[in-house]
Design a protein around this motif. Structure first.
Motif, PDB file in Angstrom:
ATOM      1  N   GLY A   1      -0.541  10.101   8.682  1.00 12.43           N
ATOM      2  CA  GLY A   1      -1.771   9.063   9.329  1.00 12.43           C
ATOM      3  C   GLY A   1      -3.049   9.929   7.957  1.00 12.43           C
ATOM      4  O   GLY A   1      -3.895   9.329   8.226  1.00 12.43           O
TER       5      GLY A   1
ATOM      6  N   THR B   1       1.288   9.699   3.342  1.00 13.18           N
ATOM      7  CA  THR B   1       0.174   9.004   4.363  1.00 13.18           C
ATOM      8  C   THR B   1       0.862   7.735   5.280  1.00 13.18           C
ATOM      9  O   THR B   1       0.262   8.314   7.017  1.00 13.18           O
ATOM     10  CB  THR B   1      -0.759   7.877   4.303  1.00 13.18           C
ATOM     11  OG1 THR B   1      -0.155   6.739   2.973  1.00 13.18           O
ATOM     12  CG2 THR B   1      -1.618   8.772   3.067  1.00 13.18           C
ATOM     13  N   GLU B   2       2.088   7.536   5.163  1.00 11.15           N
ATOM     14  CA  GLU B   2       2.590   6.834   6.871  1.00 11.15           C
ATOM     15  C   GLU B   2       3.089   7.668   8.065  1.00 11.15           C
ATOM     16  O   GLU B   2       2.656   7.636   8.837  1.00 11.15           O
ATOM     17  CB  GLU B   2       3.583   6.075   6.049  1.00 11.15           C
ATOM     18  CG  GLU B   2       3.317   4.508   5.840  1.00 11.15           C
ATOM     19  CD  GLU B   2       4.573   3.826   5.173  1.00 11.15           C
ATOM     20  OE1 GLU B   2       5.351   4.417   5.354  1.00 11.15           O
ATOM     21  OE2 GLU B   2       4.587   3.211   3.833  1.00 11.15           O
ATOM     22  N   LEU B   3       2.990   8.900   7.543  1.00  7.88           N
ATOM     23  CA  LEU B   3       4.302   9.858   7.969  1.00  7.88           C
ATOM     24  C   LEU B   3       3.155  10.367   9.210  1.00  7.88           C
ATOM     25  O   LEU B   3       3.276  10.405  10.496  1.00  7.88           O
ATOM     26  CB  LEU B   3       5.215  11.196   7.871  1.00  7.88           C
ATOM     27  CG  LEU B   3       6.783  10.650   6.856  1.00  7.88           C
ATOM     28  CD1 LEU B   3       7.308  11.910   6.220  1.00  7.88           C
ATOM     29  CD2 LEU B   3       7.411  10.499   8.129  1.00  7.88           C
TER      30      LEU B   3
ATOM     31  N   ASP C   1      -4.176  11.403   3.841  1.00  3.83           N
ATOM     32  CA  ASP C   1      -3.811  11.586   2.285  1.00  3.83           C
ATOM     33  C   ASP C   1      -4.287  13.552   2.721  1.00  3.83           C
ATOM     34  O   ASP C   1      -5.388  13.567   2.076  1.00  3.83           O
ATOM     35  CB  ASP C   1      -4.065  11.125   1.465  1.00  3.83           C
ATOM     36  CG  ASP C   1      -4.474  11.052   0.345  1.00  3.83           C
ATOM     37  OD1 ASP C   1      -3.352  11.578   0.094  1.00  3.83           O
ATOM     38  OD2 ASP C   1      -4.723  10.480  -0.792  1.00  3.83           O
TER      39      ASP C   1
ATOM     40  N   ARG D   1       2.829   7.180  -0.555  1.00  3.08           N
ATOM     41  CA  ARG D   1       2.685   6.261   0.744  1.00  3.08           C
ATOM     42  C   ARG D   1       3.917   7.054   1.986  1.00  3.08           C
ATOM     43  O   ARG D   1       3.136   6.406   3.308  1.00  3.08           O
ATOM     44  CB  ARG D   1       3.423   5.208   0.955  1.00  3.08           C
ATOM     45  CG  ARG D   1       2.999   3.857   1.185  1.00  3.08           C
ATOM     46  CD  ARG D   1       4.596   2.590   1.008  1.00  3.08           C
ATOM     47  NE  ARG D   1       5.678   2.214   0.068  1.00  3.08           N
ATOM     48  CZ  ARG D   1       5.319   2.097  -1.084  1.00  3.08           C
ATOM     49  NH1 ARG D   1       4.018   2.242  -1.654  1.00  3.08           N
ATOM     50  NH2 ARG D   1       6.523   2.598  -2.069  1.00  3.08           N
ATOM     51  N   GLU D   2       4.125   7.444   1.697  1.00  7.22           N
ATOM     52  CA  GLU D   2       5.375   8.184   3.155  1.00  7.22           C
ATOM     53  C   GLU D   2       4.292   9.865   3.510  1.00  7.22           C
ATOM     54  O   GLU D   2       4.645   9.046   4.586  1.00  7.22           O
ATOM     55  CB  GLU D   2       6.023   8.655   2.230  1.00  7.22           C
ATOM     56  CG  GLU D   2       7.889   8.042   1.967  1.00  7.22           C
ATOM     57  CD  GLU D   2       8.599   8.590   0.762  1.00  7.22           C
ATOM     58  OE1 GLU D   2       9.132   9.641   0.870  1.00  7.22           O
ATOM     59  OE2 GLU D   2      10.195   7.995   0.983  1.00  7.22           O
TER      60      GLU D   2
END
Length: 87
Positions: free
Chosen positions: A56, A52-54, A58, A49-50
């Motif tokens: 954008g 993809t959040e950081l 995968d 999750r970190e």
């Protein structure tokens, strides 16, 4: 601080780890995926999750340089960045 999102069985991640070691740099490793043959399976939901959040995306490897507030995907781009700023 340098943070590397990577997988142990990934040759692209290995290239970045080798560059970090050759340059004598300390870094924190994050493993969002299972190593080797297990491939794309998410290993650690929070780390994934970190990632993809950081960034954008995968995708690994992904390097975050918190001191310079920069981040990079693609092993060749990461190695060039490290050599330019830390070589």
């Amino acid at each position: 601080m340098l943070e590397l999102y990577q997988a142990e069985g990934c040759p692209h991640s290995a290239k970045v780890r080798e560059a970090l070691t050759d340059l004598g740099l300390s870094y924190v490793i994050h493993n969002p995926r299972r190593p080797g043959e297990e491939g794309d399976d998410v290993r650690n939901e929070q780390t994934h999750r970190e990632l993809t959040e950081l960034g954008g995306r995968d995708a690994i490897p992904y390097l975050v340089d918190t001191d310079r507030e920069e981040a990079h995907y693609e092993s060749d781009e990461i190695v060039d960045y490290l050599e330019t700023h830390y070589g």
